[in-house]
Design a protein around this motif. Structure first.
Motif, PDB file in Angstrom:
ATOM      1  N   UNK A 267      -3.708  -1.610   9.358  1.00 51.99           N
ATOM      2  CA  UNK A 267      -2.816  -1.829  10.495  1.00 51.99           C
ATOM      3  C   UNK A 267      -1.714  -0.783  10.532  1.00 51.99           C
ATOM      4  N   UNK A 268      -1.109  -0.529   9.367  1.00 50.06           N
ATOM      5  CA  UNK A 268       0.116   0.270   9.333  1.00 50.06           C
ATOM      6  C   UNK A 268      -0.118   1.770   9.264  1.00 50.06           C
ATOM      7  N   UNK A 269      -1.147   2.204   8.581  1.00 53.56           N
ATOM      8  CA  UNK A 269      -1.095   3.599   8.180  1.00 53.56           C
ATOM      9  C   UNK A 269      -2.295   4.456   8.420  1.00 53.56           C
ATOM     10  N   UNK A 270      -2.304   5.220   9.486  1.00 52.22           N
ATOM     11  CA  UNK A 270      -3.297   6.278   9.608  1.00 52.22           C
ATOM     12  C   UNK A 270      -2.863   7.507   8.821  1.00 52.22           C
ATOM     13  N   UNK A 271      -1.591   7.566   8.438  1.00 52.34           N
ATOM     14  CA  UNK A 271      -1.079   8.726   7.712  1.00 52.34           C
ATOM     15  C   UNK A 271      -1.377   8.656   6.220  1.00 52.34           C
ATOM     16  N   UNK A 272      -1.894   7.530   5.740  1.00 53.84           N
ATOM     17  CA  UNK A 272      -2.153   7.379   4.308  1.00 53.84           C
ATOM     18  C   UNK A 272      -3.578   6.888   4.083  1.00 53.84           C
ATOM     19  N   UNK A 273      -4.580   7.698   4.416  1.00 54.81           N
ATOM     20  CA  UNK A 273      -5.979   7.256   4.222  1.00 54.81           C
ATOM     21  C   UNK A 273      -6.316   6.996   2.772  1.00 54.81           C
ATOM     22  N   UNK A 274      -5.573   7.654   1.848  1.00 57.25           N
ATOM     23  CA  UNK A 274      -5.863   7.440   0.428  1.00 57.25           C
ATOM     24  C   UNK A 274      -5.572   6.001   0.018  1.00 57.25           C
ATOM     25  N   UNK A 275      -4.581   5.352   0.667  1.00 54.61           N
ATOM     26  CA  UNK A 275      -4.274   3.961   0.356  1.00 54.61           C
ATOM     27  C   UNK A 275      -5.425   3.051   0.802  1.00 54.61           C
ATOM     28  N   UNK A 276      -6.001   3.353   1.955  1.00 58.53           N
ATOM     29  CA  UNK A 276      -7.143   2.573   2.436  1.00 58.53           C
ATOM     30  C   UNK A 276      -8.295   2.679   1.443  1.00 58.53           C
ATOM     31  N   UNK A 277      -8.571   3.907   0.983  1.00 60.13           N
ATOM     32  CA  UNK A 277      -9.658   4.110   0.014  1.00 60.13           C
ATOM     33  C   UNK A 277      -9.377   3.383  -1.291  1.00 60.13           C
ATOM     34  N   UNK A 278      -8.104   3.419  -1.727  1.00 60.75           N
ATOM     35  CA  UNK A 278      -7.738   2.782  -2.986  1.00 60.75           C
ATOM     36  C   UNK A 278      -7.952   1.270  -2.925  1.00 60.75           C
ATOM     37  N   UNK A 279      -7.432   0.629  -1.874  1.00 60.41           N
ATOM     38  CA  UNK A 279      -7.560  -0.824  -1.764  1.00 60.41           C
ATOM     39  C   UNK A 279      -9.009  -1.232  -1.508  1.00 60.41           C
ATOM     40  N   UNK A 280      -9.744  -0.403  -0.782  1.00 60.42           N
ATOM     41  CA  UNK A 280     -11.158  -0.710  -0.559  1.00 60.42           C
ATOM     42  C   UNK A 280     -11.923  -0.687  -1.878  1.00 60.42           C
TER      43      UNK A 280
END
Length: 319
Positions: A267-280
């Motif tokens: 929801x919050x962050x297109x600027x931090x794709x690495x966070x999406x990968x980490x939580x996934x």
């Protein structure tokens, strides 16, 4: 155009807007040419609202896009742009615009609310739920947010939470008819679910039980055999309880926090794709433990079911 005419025209248009004469206001606003940048910015805002009110959504989008470029720190134009995209049923564009608005202002409850609308209408109520919850966290008395959150819970068949938020919406606004209708629907679903629930649990077939004589529907056991049976059932029930506890802890302590973090990052962050990968990756890593516990529960339940079927089979009278 003579000096002062622009301001006078804008003032006349504002009076028309207050009188909800949006088409007439647009005629005046569109007659204003180029001028001071600050005046043009106000002009775009007024025009955008009039275009929106007269359902000229494409023109409204152009105005809000221009305002978003001229005010790169403001979340309002992007929030309004997302709301217009929702009206146009352009939900991917709405999601993109609203995420950018949230990046500019994480306390913008309107952006979260409209993001919930975009996600739900694009077929993702599971993403709409956290967006609506953020809007409610920022504005607890927002009746429409409670209403739409209840609708999303109804979409995912969580009738209990749907009832809670429909009731909350009605507590805030008792005249909210959509909440009244939704509440009745959720309550009807709960009643139907209760009717469909086997009162004896999944291990007993009620329809068969009703047609059996209790004296001949169970094995004849002596006291020692009955005690052994009781101990065996207790052992299997304990195994099921331990397996269920393991799975619930795995969900509560690992999977749910990671899934919430993943949802928030989406929801919050297109600027931090690495966070999406980490939580996934964290969520994927938790799945095998959950599956292992689920298989253990299934095996334990099947074992208990087999035992119940054996014990509920009457002894044959062999003569």
């Amino acid at each position: 155009m003579a000096p002062g005419t622009t301001e006078e025209t804008k003032s006349a248009a504002l009076i028309l807007i207050r009188q909800r004469q949006f088409e007439e206001a647009l005629v005046l606003l569109e007659s204003i040419g180029s001028g001071d940048p600050s005046e043009i910015s106000d002009l775009y805002e007024m025009q955008a609202m009039c275009y929106f009110r007269t359902k000229q959504y494409e023109q409204a989008c152009v105005c809000y896009q221009q305002l978003a470029e001229e005010h790169p720190q403001s979340a309002t134009p992007l929030t309004n742009l997302g709301a217009v995209y929702n009206r146009m049923k352009k939900y991917p564009e709405a999601v993109r615009s609203l995420r950018m608005a949230i990046q500019r202002d994480k306390h913008n409850f309107d952006a979260y609310y409209n993001l919930g609308i975009a996600h739900r209408n694009s077929g993702h109520p599971e993403l709409a739920i956290p967006a609506y919850k953020e809007a409610i966290k920022l504005n607890p008395q927002f009746d429409q947010a409670h209403l739409n959150l209840a609708n999303a819970y109804l979409d995912v068949n969580n009738n209990r939470l749907a009832v809670i938020h429909y009731q909350t919406a009605l507590n805030i606004n008792p005249e909210l008819e959509a909440a009244t209708r939704g509440l009745k629907k959720a309550q009807d679903r709960e009643i139907q679910a209760a009717k469909n629930t086997n009162p004896f649990g999944r291990l007993v077939d009620v329809t068969q039980l009703a047609h059996k004589k209790s004296a001949s529907a169970i094995k004849n056991l002596n006291i020692v055999e009955r005690e052994k049976d009781r101990q065996e059932v207790q052992r299997m029930a304990k195994a099921i309880r331990n397996a269920a506890r393991h799975v619930s802890e795995e969900i509560r302590e690992k999977m749910e926090p990671t899934l919430l973090a993943l949802t928030r990052s989406l929801i919050d962050g297109e600027n931090h794709p690495e966070m999406i990968s980490q939580y996934h990756a964290q969520f994927q890593a938790a799945i095998p433990k959950f599956e292992e516990g689920r298989r253990y529960i299934k095996r334990s339940v099947l074992e208990l079911r087999g035992h119940e079927e054996m014990m509920n089979t009457p002894d044959l009278d062999i003569k």
